[in-house]
Write a protein that holds these residues in place. Sequence first.
Motif, mmCIF file in Angstrom:
data_model
loop_
_atom_site.group_PDB
_atom_site.id
_atom_site.type_symbol
_atom_site.label_atom_id
_atom_site.label_comp_id
_atom_site.label_asym_id
_atom_site.label_seq_id
_atom_site.Cartn_x
_atom_site.Cartn_y
_atom_site.Cartn_z
ATOM 1 N N UNK A 1 10.125 71.710 -11.174
ATOM 2 C CA UNK A 1 10.599 72.181 -12.425
ATOM 3 C C UNK A 1 11.189 72.275 -13.456
ATOM 4 N N UNK A 2 9.597 73.643 -13.531
ATOM 5 C CA UNK A 2 9.344 74.023 -15.067
ATOM 6 C C UNK A 2 9.274 75.669 -14.618
ATOM 7 N N UNK A 3 10.030 76.070 -16.136
ATOM 8 C CA UNK A 3 9.786 77.842 -15.610
ATOM 9 C C UNK A 3 9.191 78.587 -15.175
ATOM 10 N N UNK A 4 8.983 79.265 -14.846
ATOM 11 C CA UNK A 4 7.811 79.585 -14.179
ATOM 12 C C UNK A 4 7.030 81.318 -14.799
ATOM 13 N N UNK A 5 7.370 82.003 -15.544
ATOM 14 C CA UNK A 5 7.237 83.500 -16.371
ATOM 15 C C UNK A 5 7.497 82.970 -18.181
ATOM 16 N N UNK A 6 6.991 82.404 -19.056
ATOM 17 C CA UNK A 6 8.513 83.230 -20.240
ATOM 18 C C UNK A 6 7.691 84.267 -20.598
ATOM 19 N N UNK B 194 3.726 77.004 -23.777
ATOM 20 C CA UNK B 194 3.786 75.705 -23.490
ATOM 21 C C UNK B 194 5.728 75.874 -22.378
ATOM 22 N N UNK B 195 5.209 75.268 -21.502
ATOM 23 C CA UNK B 195 5.603 75.719 -19.800
ATOM 24 C C UNK B 195 6.591 74.493 -20.175
ATOM 25 N N UNK B 196 6.557 73.457 -20.666
ATOM 26 C CA UNK B 196 7.118 72.280 -20.568
ATOM 27 C C UNK B 196 7.986 72.469 -21.671
ATOM 28 N N UNK B 197 7.334 73.153 -22.843
ATOM 29 C CA UNK B 197 8.504 73.351 -24.166
ATOM 30 C C UNK B 197 9.431 74.272 -23.841
ATOM 31 N N UNK C 116 16.506 78.359 -13.644
ATOM 32 C CA UNK C 116 16.215 79.412 -14.559
ATOM 33 C C UNK C 116 15.696 80.917 -13.314
ATOM 34 N N UNK C 117 16.712 81.525 -13.987
ATOM 35 C CA UNK C 117 16.601 82.740 -13.557
ATOM 36 C C UNK C 117 16.129 84.002 -14.548
ATOM 37 N N UNK C 118 15.363 85.038 -13.827
ATOM 38 C CA UNK C 118 15.235 86.209 -14.560
ATOM 39 C C UNK C 118 15.287 87.368 -13.570
#
Length: 411
Positions: free
Chosen positions: A227-232, A196-199, A216-218
């Motif tokens: 506008x979403x995180x690419x990798x969880x 769930x990239x939206x959450x 978002x940084x990794x």
Amino acid sequence: MKTSKAHEQVTGFLFREKAATCALYLCALVLALGPMLGTSLAQDSRATLEGRVTDQHGGVIPKASIEVMSEDTGLRQKTVSNPAGLWSVRFLNPGPYQVTISAQGFKTVEQKGITLQVADDKRLETVLSVGATQEVVSVTADAPLIDTSSATAGTVIEGATLSELPMESRIAYLLAGLSPGAHLIAQNNNVPFMWSYNAASDVRVNGGRDRRSNEFLLDGMPNQHGDSVSFIPPADSVAEFRIMTNAYDAQYGRQAGATFNVELKSGSDAYHGSIYEHYENASFNANRYEFNHAIPKIPRPVAHYNLYGGTFGGPVIFDRKKTFFFVDWEGIRNKDPRNNSPLSLPTLAERNGDFRNSFTTTVSGGVRSGPIPILIYDPTTLSGSTRQQFVASSNPADPRYNPVCLAPALT
């Protein structure tokens, strides 16, 4: 003529000399500013430890030897204090450190228990006492160091918090709700899962508009798609992460909301690993209130969810003191039958290539209406901005049929 040629030669020589001098100054300027430019453009998740060395009367001590050792890996970095007694060691991975400071004619000071977190910039004030260098004064940090060099506000979610707090979704980003001013946007009463990239992205900070205001940084690198995180990353692979909410340094600043800086785990000087599984089954779940009181009673929804994986890290065999590794793997098996909406299968005519009678329905105000024709157009008949409706074809050899889609449709 000879005088003219001599004048031209002298003029040309002076021009080349000035050009060479300008080029030399330009190269020197680039070399001088290069590290500064690299520093200003970087968004590093690693930490910096700096300090000042003085004697008991407040006088600065130049050329003092400083050694910073990681208690996790045993790696050592050395530097010396400058004429103002100042020193700095950069690019340190988050974790516990030990600092040893020595100078000729002074006792050696050994300070343990210094904990650095993601993107920290901590400062040590060290006072050396007169004595033999062989004498060691051990100091154990009884209070965390304060970052006095940055005005950035935020919260660090440590590894212990990630491993000890219950997380049904196993998304580390959702612990951002522990930071003051951070608000997680509801997901229509649905439990967000690892995909769930939206959450993971829907966090409003300090009244920010929505996730479009966040970055978002990794490991210091951009981890963003639109506008979403690419990798969880799996929760067990995250060492810690920092939510920066206000007064950013110059290295940050693209966003109006918050910056999520995640640091992944790294190997240490000993082998460590873990195996885990999170299991959800309908037999363990309570039924919904309205289902229990319905007539007839509605059974609890079917659910079979497995999230499992493992981690392993340690030193590399051929270079145990300098090279370390860390790997993680995670898998998901989810059986979640959705029976609250109708599903359609291809009719016999559609399986034979005839879509002239294909239709669908729509729901408006709780009322379903239709049928609504489904019009399929032939892409090979484009004329200007119009196309012709697809004509029925029962020939599987028709080049407009995709063989990949045709195989399951005819079975």
